[in-house]
Design a protein around this motif. Structure first.
Motif, PDB file in Angstrom:
ATOM      1  N   PRO A 221       0.825  -1.226   0.000  1.00  0.00           N
ATOM      2  CA  PRO A 221       0.000   0.000   0.000  1.00  0.00           C
ATOM      3  C   PRO A 221       0.850   1.265   0.000  1.00  0.00           C
ATOM      4  CG  PRO A 221       0.100  -0.925   2.200  1.00  0.00           C
ATOM      5  CD  PRO A 221       0.833  -1.891   1.305  1.00  0.00           C
ATOM      6  N   GLN A 222       0.244   2.368  -0.386  1.00  0.00           N
ATOM      7  CA  GLN A 222       0.850   3.686  -0.290  1.00  0.00           C
ATOM      8  C   GLN A 222       0.461   4.272   1.069  1.00  0.00           C
ATOM      9  OE1 GLN A 222       2.858   4.878  -2.648  1.00  0.00           O
ATOM     10  NE2 GLN A 222       2.522   3.072  -3.955  1.00  0.00           N
ATOM     11  N   PHE A 223       1.417   4.394   1.979  1.00  0.00           N
ATOM     12  CA  PHE A 223       1.122   4.741   3.360  1.00  0.00           C
ATOM     13  C   PHE A 223       1.764   6.072   3.736  1.00  0.00           C
ATOM     14  CE2 PHE A 223       5.267   2.925   3.574  1.00  0.00           C
ATOM     15  CZ  PHE A 223       5.902   3.498   4.658  1.00  0.00           C
ATOM     16  N   GLU A 224       1.351   6.584   4.904  1.00  0.00           N
ATOM     17  CA  GLU A 224       1.915   7.778   5.507  1.00  0.00           C
ATOM     18  C   GLU A 224       2.270   7.442   6.958  1.00  0.00           C
ATOM     19  OE1 GLU A 224       2.595  10.516   3.968  1.00  0.00           O
ATOM     20  OE2 GLU A 224       1.620   9.993   2.065  1.00  0.00           O
ATOM     21  N   VAL A 225       3.322   8.110   7.493  1.00  0.00           N
ATOM     22  CA  VAL A 225       3.751   7.876   8.858  1.00  0.00           C
ATOM     23  C   VAL A 225       4.009   9.222   9.530  1.00  0.00           C
ATOM     24  CG1 VAL A 225       6.156   7.595   8.139  1.00  0.00           C
ATOM     25  CG2 VAL A 225       5.414   6.703  10.357  1.00  0.00           C
ATOM     26  N   ALA A 226       3.535   9.342  10.771  1.00  0.00           N
ATOM     27  CA  ALA A 226       3.724  10.562  11.566  1.00  0.00           C
ATOM     28  C   ALA A 226       4.386  10.177  12.880  1.00  0.00           C
ATOM     29  CB  ALA A 226       2.390  11.241  11.817  1.00  0.00           C
ATOM     30  N   ALA A 227       5.355  11.029  13.342  1.00  0.00           N
ATOM     31  CA  ALA A 227       6.109  10.752  14.568  1.00  0.00           C
ATOM     32  C   ALA A 227       5.684  11.725  15.660  1.00  0.00           C
ATOM     33  CB  ALA A 227       7.602  10.885  14.296  1.00  0.00           C
ATOM     34  N   PHE A 228       5.513  11.185  16.874  1.00  0.00           N
ATOM     35  CA  PHE A 228       5.163  11.983  18.038  1.00  0.00           C
ATOM     36  C   PHE A 228       6.205  11.714  19.125  1.00  0.00           C
ATOM     37  CE2 PHE A 228       1.359  11.237  15.602  1.00  0.00           C
ATOM     38  CZ  PHE A 228       0.747  12.472  15.564  1.00  0.00           C
ATOM     39  N   SER A 229       6.002  12.285  20.296  1.00  0.00           N
ATOM     40  CA  SER A 229       6.984  12.134  21.371  1.00  0.00           C
ATOM     41  C   SER A 229       7.000  10.720  21.923  1.00  0.00           C
ATOM     42  CB  SER A 229       6.687  13.134  22.488  1.00  0.00           C
ATOM     43  OG  SER A 229       5.392  12.891  23.027  1.00  0.00           O
ATOM     44  N   ASP A 230       5.883  10.011  21.818  1.00  0.00           N
ATOM     45  CA  ASP A 230       5.824   8.688  22.429  1.00  0.00           C
ATOM     46  C   ASP A 230       5.304   7.597  21.499  1.00  0.00           C
ATOM     47  OD1 ASP A 230       3.322   9.730  22.242  1.00  0.00           O
ATOM     48  OD2 ASP A 230       2.665   9.109  24.251  1.00  0.00           O
ATOM     49  N   HIS A 231       4.980   7.913  20.222  1.00  0.00           N
ATOM     50  CA  HIS A 231       4.484   6.866  19.321  1.00  0.00           C
ATOM     51  C   HIS A 231       4.639   7.293  17.867  1.00  0.00           C
ATOM     52  CE1 HIS A 231       0.965   9.531  19.475  1.00  0.00           C
ATOM     53  NE2 HIS A 231       0.633   8.992  18.304  1.00  0.00           N
ATOM     54  N   LEU A 232       4.450   6.282  16.989  1.00  0.00           N
ATOM     55  CA  LEU A 232       4.388   6.493  15.541  1.00  0.00           C
ATOM     56  C   LEU A 232       2.984   6.117  15.070  1.00  0.00           C
ATOM     57  CD1 LEU A 232       7.760   4.831  14.394  1.00  0.00           C
ATOM     58  CD2 LEU A 232       7.325   7.270  14.781  1.00  0.00           C
ATOM     59  N   LEU A 233       2.496   6.810  14.045  1.00  0.00           N
ATOM     60  CA  LEU A 233       1.183   6.535  13.486  1.00  0.00           C
ATOM     61  C   LEU A 233       1.328   6.292  11.988  1.00  0.00           C
ATOM     62  CD1 LEU A 233      -1.862   6.301  13.995  1.00  0.00           C
ATOM     63  CD2 LEU A 233      -2.052   8.766  13.486  1.00  0.00           C
ATOM     64  N   VAL A 234       0.934   5.072  11.548  1.00  0.00           N
ATOM     65  CA  VAL A 234       1.030   4.668  10.141  1.00  0.00           C
ATOM     66  C   VAL A 234      -0.395   4.553   9.604  1.00  0.00           C
ATOM     67  CG1 VAL A 234       1.902   2.951   8.528  1.00  0.00           C
ATOM     68  CG2 VAL A 234       3.146   3.432  10.635  1.00  0.00           C
ATOM     69  N   THR A 235      -0.684   5.168   8.448  1.00  0.00           N
ATOM     70  CA  THR A 235      -2.039   5.179   7.876  1.00  0.00           C
ATOM     71  C   THR A 235      -1.976   4.938   6.376  1.00  0.00           C
ATOM     72  OG1 THR A 235      -1.973   7.570   7.569  1.00  0.00           O
ATOM     73  CG2 THR A 235      -2.872   6.755   9.657  1.00  0.00           C
ATOM     74  N   TRP A 236      -3.063   4.346   5.810  1.00  0.00           N
ATOM     75  CA  TRP A 236      -3.284   4.236   4.368  1.00  0.00           C
ATOM     76  C   TRP A 236      -4.742   3.852   4.113  1.00  0.00           C
ATOM     77  CZ3 TRP A 236      -0.647   0.275   6.856  1.00  0.00           C
ATOM     78  CH2 TRP A 236      -1.165  -1.015   6.731  1.00  0.00           C
ATOM     79  N   ASN A 237      -5.169   3.930   2.859  1.00  0.00           N
ATOM     80  CA  ASN A 237      -6.550   3.615   2.462  1.00  0.00           C
ATOM     81  C   ASN A 237      -6.604   2.251   1.784  1.00  0.00           C
ATOM     82  OD1 ASN A 237      -7.709   6.061   3.376  1.00  0.00           O
ATOM     83  ND2 ASN A 237      -7.047   7.105   1.484  1.00  0.00           N
ATOM     84  N   ARG A 238      -7.723   1.547   2.007  1.00  0.00           N
ATOM     85  CA  ARG A 238      -7.952   0.244   1.390  1.00  0.00           C
ATOM     86  C   ARG A 238      -8.901   0.394   0.194  1.00  0.00           C
ATOM     87  NH1 ARG A 238     -10.327  -3.773   5.554  1.00  0.00           N
ATOM     88  NH2 ARG A 238     -10.124  -5.174   3.760  1.00  0.00           N
ATOM     89  N   THR A 239      -8.646  -0.400  -0.845  1.00  0.00           N
ATOM     90  CA  THR A 239      -9.540  -0.437  -2.007  1.00  0.00           C
ATOM     91  C   THR A 239     -10.484  -1.627  -1.942  1.00  0.00           C
ATOM     92  OG1 THR A 239      -7.878  -1.659  -3.249  1.00  0.00           O
ATOM     93  CG2 THR A 239      -7.868   0.751  -3.472  1.00  0.00           C
ATOM     94  N   ARG A 240     -10.089  -2.701  -1.284  1.00  0.00           N
ATOM     95  CA  ARG A 240     -10.947  -3.878  -1.116  1.00  0.00           C
ATOM     96  C   ARG A 240     -11.338  -3.976   0.357  1.00  0.00           C
ATOM     97  NH1 ARG A 240      -6.705  -5.828  -4.373  1.00  0.00           N
ATOM     98  NH2 ARG A 240      -7.351  -6.456  -6.477  1.00  0.00           N
ATOM     99  N   THR A 241     -12.566  -3.709   0.641  1.00  0.00           N
ATOM    100  CA  THR A 241     -13.041  -3.777   2.029  1.00  0.00           C
ATOM    101  C   THR A 241     -13.823  -5.046   2.310  1.00  0.00           C
ATOM    102  OG1 THR A 241     -15.028  -2.537   1.404  1.00  0.00           O
ATOM    103  CG2 THR A 241     -13.116  -1.276   2.209  1.00  0.00           C
ATOM    104  N   THR A 242     -14.101  -5.837   1.253  1.00  0.00           N
ATOM    105  CA  THR A 242     -14.893  -7.054   1.446  1.00  0.00           C
ATOM    106  C   THR A 242     -14.021  -8.264   1.733  1.00  0.00           C
ATOM    107  OG1 THR A 242     -14.862  -7.452  -0.942  1.00  0.00           O
ATOM    108  CG2 THR A 242     -16.739  -6.202  -0.050  1.00  0.00           C
ATOM    109  N   VAL A 243     -12.726  -8.144   1.577  1.00  0.00           N
ATOM    110  CA  VAL A 243     -11.802  -9.261   1.770  1.00  0.00           C
ATOM    111  C   VAL A 243     -10.938  -8.970   2.985  1.00  0.00           C
ATOM    112  CG1 VAL A 243     -10.021 -10.693   0.715  1.00  0.00           C
ATOM    113  CG2 VAL A 243     -11.820  -9.669  -0.713  1.00  0.00           C
ATOM    114  N   LYS A 244     -10.742  -9.977   3.821  1.00  0.00           N
ATOM    115  CA  LYS A 244      -9.900  -9.812   5.003  1.00  0.00           C
ATOM    116  C   LYS A 244      -8.433  -9.703   4.593  1.00  0.00           C
ATOM    117  CE  LYS A 244      -9.357 -13.287   7.828  1.00  0.00           C
ATOM    118  NZ  LYS A 244      -9.616 -14.288   8.897  1.00  0.00           N
ATOM    119  N   HIS A 245      -7.733  -8.787   5.268  1.00  0.00           N
ATOM    120  CA  HIS A 245      -6.313  -8.549   4.985  1.00  0.00           C
ATOM    121  C   HIS A 245      -5.496  -8.785   6.249  1.00  0.00           C
ATOM    122  CE1 HIS A 245      -8.026  -6.528   1.506  1.00  0.00           C
ATOM    123  NE2 HIS A 245      -6.807  -6.359   0.992  1.00  0.00           N
ATOM    124  N   HIS A 246      -4.247  -9.110   6.032  1.00  0.00           N
ATOM    125  CA  HIS A 246      -3.247  -9.155   7.097  1.00  0.00           C
ATOM    126  C   HIS A 246      -2.144  -8.168   6.719  1.00  0.00           C
ATOM    127  CE1 HIS A 246      -5.125 -12.790   8.725  1.00  0.00           C
ATOM    128  NE2 HIS A 246      -5.169 -13.246   7.469  1.00  0.00           N
TER     129      HIS A 246
END
Length: 782
Positions: A221-246
């Motif tokens: 996937p094409q993702f984004e990551v943001a850094a904070f003082s105590d954690h990281l946040l990784v985000t992206w959008n899904r195109t297939r929502t009907t199929v389970k992903h790992h």
């Protein structure tokens, strides 16, 4: 069974020719390719040996119980569950042990472990996948070229259709769902078979049934990551929502020495959410760069490739800041003031914002602490010098971030005259770039110790230890370190004990140079010195002096480290030598520059040359003198037989007073020596006039000669005069002028009286001699 049918067919085909080739033997099915685990056989015609044969496989005899006899003319060797990569089967005569024939059998296998993946081209990840890549395993046991073909079949298309060809064990089909020769339904299961084919054999793999969604490999996937003082946040959008992903998020700290830092992974299962948000707040350091990448997969499908890494910097976390404050009391400047160098672990320089440091003093009096109004602003972010009195003090360091207090820490400074416990028997050892420090605990013992070390007096490192030993690492190479161990109490510190200065690593010995060379004719005095390049140069153990002449052997002499000079002996005079010195330590060697010198000329050279010249002249004189004497000896005249004649001399009893020339005494010879000419001599006529005589003896000599000749002639028909000479010899000696071939000439005289003389010689015996003319001349002169 197939092999039995082939055997019977072969025997029937050969039976027709059996009558014509009754005496021949051979092996049939000479070159065979057999699939792993299958069976085959080898047939041997045994008409020439009456069935007496035995088999070998790869030169090893086979048990007779494995061989089967079909009839009196053929024997067969069955090979069941064949598993040899290559086998040479020979049929031998049991009597002569000769090979009657042989066959070579190669093993081949079918392709197996087929794995296929449906995937997209890079940059696309939506719609129907157009790429099918299949891989498989195949063991090849021969050098034959193998061609592979991927075959497709399904419930709607039961025919095997070729969709891909390859010469390696993988193949990619482009536009899989757009193939014209087959009708593919999206989501329909299908079968894949791989065929391996060579010029000698062909093998098919087992059919592999595949489900499209179980082999679909999606792009990362094409993702984004943001850094904070105590954690990281990784985000992206899904195109297939009907199929389970790992999905997985991989992150690791950026190391200053490369990507050697360990990596961490975070796993999550996605169901129907369209926006994916993954929070990572474990094992994160403040103001530290991290590299992050993600991958994912459909349920029961293969994982996608890892995405490209993105680097982020975490913010400052106040809870993570732990100051480690320590101090070093420097030398007393005066009686009332001391300088204390405070040091601490600084906030990482990668943290953004403005940081300031301030040190406050508190004086300890009567076990109570009184705060001073003075404070010291530190411009340095890791060390700061503070002036204090000789009493006990507490120093407090305050760190501000953007004018807000971030953290504080305090350290105790004992009074100058305070009696505090300290460690003893401190020792330090260098080993492979690290320093091992050990000490003995004070009395009473304490639970913690502070170890500080520095190589320049400005930059310090320190660490705590609960044991009476510590290991110091990350040292500057080949630098001397000062190490101090201080015991720690609950609220106070003891006195520090400094170890002997020790190097982080001992290097090669210092440079060695040759100072002086004094050369004589056969010796040379050499001296040298060493100069340490740095304080951590190795101690010299031995010195080795290497020297050699041009086109000569290299020689060397080794001395111990206490000697820096040597006298080289047994050198050659007037010879140029090159020399250098090598100093050896336990940690390496150092070599001096090469120096050239020339030995002096031998002072006794003139004397040696003079003596050798005299000896040479003496030897030359002897050689030349001998040659001269030999030459003169060879030049002495040799009598010419042509100028000589024969004379008869009386016996010794008649010679005294008659002749001046003494006859030659040779009792072993006959009276007359034989002289042979070119042809047989003719008998000469001997006259009395031809015999010489002198003065008064002439008459008597003529009579003697006449009597001897007469007597000789009278006895010529018999054996001749006994013990005198034969007729031929007497004629040859006495007829010099009458015979043209005789080398002698007659001696005549008118006054000779040879008759009487010859008669006397006949009685006393005759002697033959060679006479030269000058001999008679000397006689006449006398």
């Amino acid at each position: 069974m197939d092999w039995l049918f082939n055997l019977v067919t072969t025997v029937m085909a050969l039976s027709f020719c059996q009558g014509q080739h009754e005496d021949s033997c051979s092996v049939f099915s000479k070159d065979q390719y057999v699939e792993v685990g299958s069976s085959t056989e080898v047939l041997c015609q045994t008409t020439c040996v009456n069935g007496r044969i035995f088999w070998t496989i790869n030169n090893k005899a086979v048990s007779d119980s494995l061989s089967e006899t079909i009839n009196s003319t053929h024997a067969v060797l069955p090979l069941r569950n064949f598993s040899l990569h290559r086998a040479t089967v020979n049929c031998h005569s049991r009597d002569t042990r000769h090979i009657l024939g042989g066959a070579t059998i190669w093993m081949y296998s079918k392709p197996r472990s087929i794995s296929c993946v449906l995937h997209y081209e890079e940059g696309t990840g939506i719609g129907v996948p157009q790429l099918l890549t299949c891989t498989w395993e195949h063991l090849v046991y021969s050098s034959l070229k193998v061609n592979y073909t991927v075959l497709y079949s399904s419930e709607s298309n039961n025919i095997l259709v070729e969709i891909c060809n390859s010469s390696v064990t993988n193949c990619t089909v482009k536009g899989f769902y757009s193939l014209k020769n087959i009708q593919l339904l999206v989501g329909e299961d299908f079968n894949i078979t791989v065929r391996a084919k060579t010029a000698a054999w062909e093998a098919y793999s087992d059919s592999q049934e595949l489900h499209p969604f179980h082999i679909l490999k999606i792009n990362p996937p094409q993702f984004e990551v943001a850094a904070f003082s105590d954690h990281l946040l990784v985000t992206w959008n899904r195109t297939r929502t009907t199929v389970k992903h790992h999905c997985q998020v991989r992150y690791r700290k950026v190391s200053s020495v490369g990507d050697a830092a360990p990596e961490h992974r975070y796993n999550k299962t996605l169901h129907s959410e369209r926006m994916v948000k993954i929070r990572i707040d474990e094992a994160l350091d403040s103001c530290t760069s991290y590299r992050v990448s993600v991958c994912w997969a459909l349920d029961e499908a293969p994982w996608s490739a890892w995405s490209r890494e993105k680097t982020v910097l975490t913010k400052l976390n106040r809870n993570h800041i732990r100051l480690r404050l320590w101090r070093k009391v420097k030398q007393v400047e005066n009686k009332d003031q001391r300088t204390v160098s405070a040091m601490w672990t600084d906030v990482p320089s990668t943290c953004r914002g403005t940081f300031t440091h301030t040190i406050k003093q508190s004086t300890v009096k009567n076990d109570s602490m009184e705060a001073d109004n003075s404070s010291t602003a530190c411009s340095n972010n890791s060390t700061c010098d503070v002036s204090v009195s000789r009493g006990a003090h507490w120093l407090t360091l305050s760190v501000f971030h953007d004018q807000l207090l971030l953290t504080e820490d305090s350290v105790y400074v004992p009074a100058a005259e305070e009696n505090l416990p300290q460690v003893t028997q401190i020792q330090s050892v260098t080993l492979d770039g690290i320093i091992l420090v050990s000490w003995r605990a004070p009395n009473p013992p304490v639970g913690r110790y502070m170890i500080d070390w520095t190589h320049d007096g400005n930059q310090y490192n320190w660490k705590e230890s609960a044991d009476t030993n510590a290991t110091l690492s990350d040292l500057v190479d080949r630098k001397p370190y000062n190490i101090t161990v201080t015991p720690l109490f609950d609220n106070k510190t003891g006195l520090g004990t400094q170890a002997l200065q020790v190097c982080s690593r001992v290097g090669e010995p210092g440079s060695v140079s040759i100072n002086n060379v004094q050369a004589e004719d056969t010796s040379a005095f050499i001296s040298w010195s060493t100069k340490a390049q740095d304080p951590c140069s190795g101690e010299v153990v031995t010195y080795t002096v290497f020297y050699e002449a041009r086109e000569g052997l290299r020689l060397n002499v080794t001395v111990n480290h206490t000697q820096q000079e040597i006298n080289l002996r047994s050198l050659s005079p007037s010879t140029q030598y090159s020399i250098h010195v090598v100093s050896t330590a336990l940690t390496g060697m150092s070599r001096s520059t090469e120096r050239v010198f020339k030995t002096k000329t031998d002072p006794n050279l003139f004397t040696k040359v003079a003596v050798c010249g005299c000896v040479f002249l003496f030897v030359a004189f002897l050689i030349l003198g001998g040659a001269f004497l030999r030459r003169n000896f060879q030049k002495k005249p040799v009598p010419n037989p042509g100028l000589s004649s024969v004379a008869l001399w009386p016996s010794l009893s008649h010679r005294n007073g008659l002749y001046l020339i003494q006859p030659f005494a040779n009792p072993t010879e006959s009276a007359f020596d034989k002289v042979h000419t070119e042809g047989p001599p003719k008998p000469p006529t001997l006259s009395l006039d031809s015999l010489p005589c002198d003065d008064a003896a002439c008459d008597q000599g003529e009579k003697d000669a006449h009597s001897a000749i007469t007597k000789h002639e009278s006895s010529s028909d018999s054996a001749g005069v006994e013990h005198l000479c034969s007729a031929e010899e007497s004629q040859a000696f006495l007829s010099a002028e009458s015979s043209p071939v005789s080398p002698y000439r007659s001696q005549t005289s008118a006054d000779s009286k040879s008759g009487e003389h010859m008669e006397q010689q006949e009685k006393t015996g005759l002697t033959t001699v060679y006479v030269t003319l000058d001999m008679f001349e000397n006689v006449q002169q006398r």
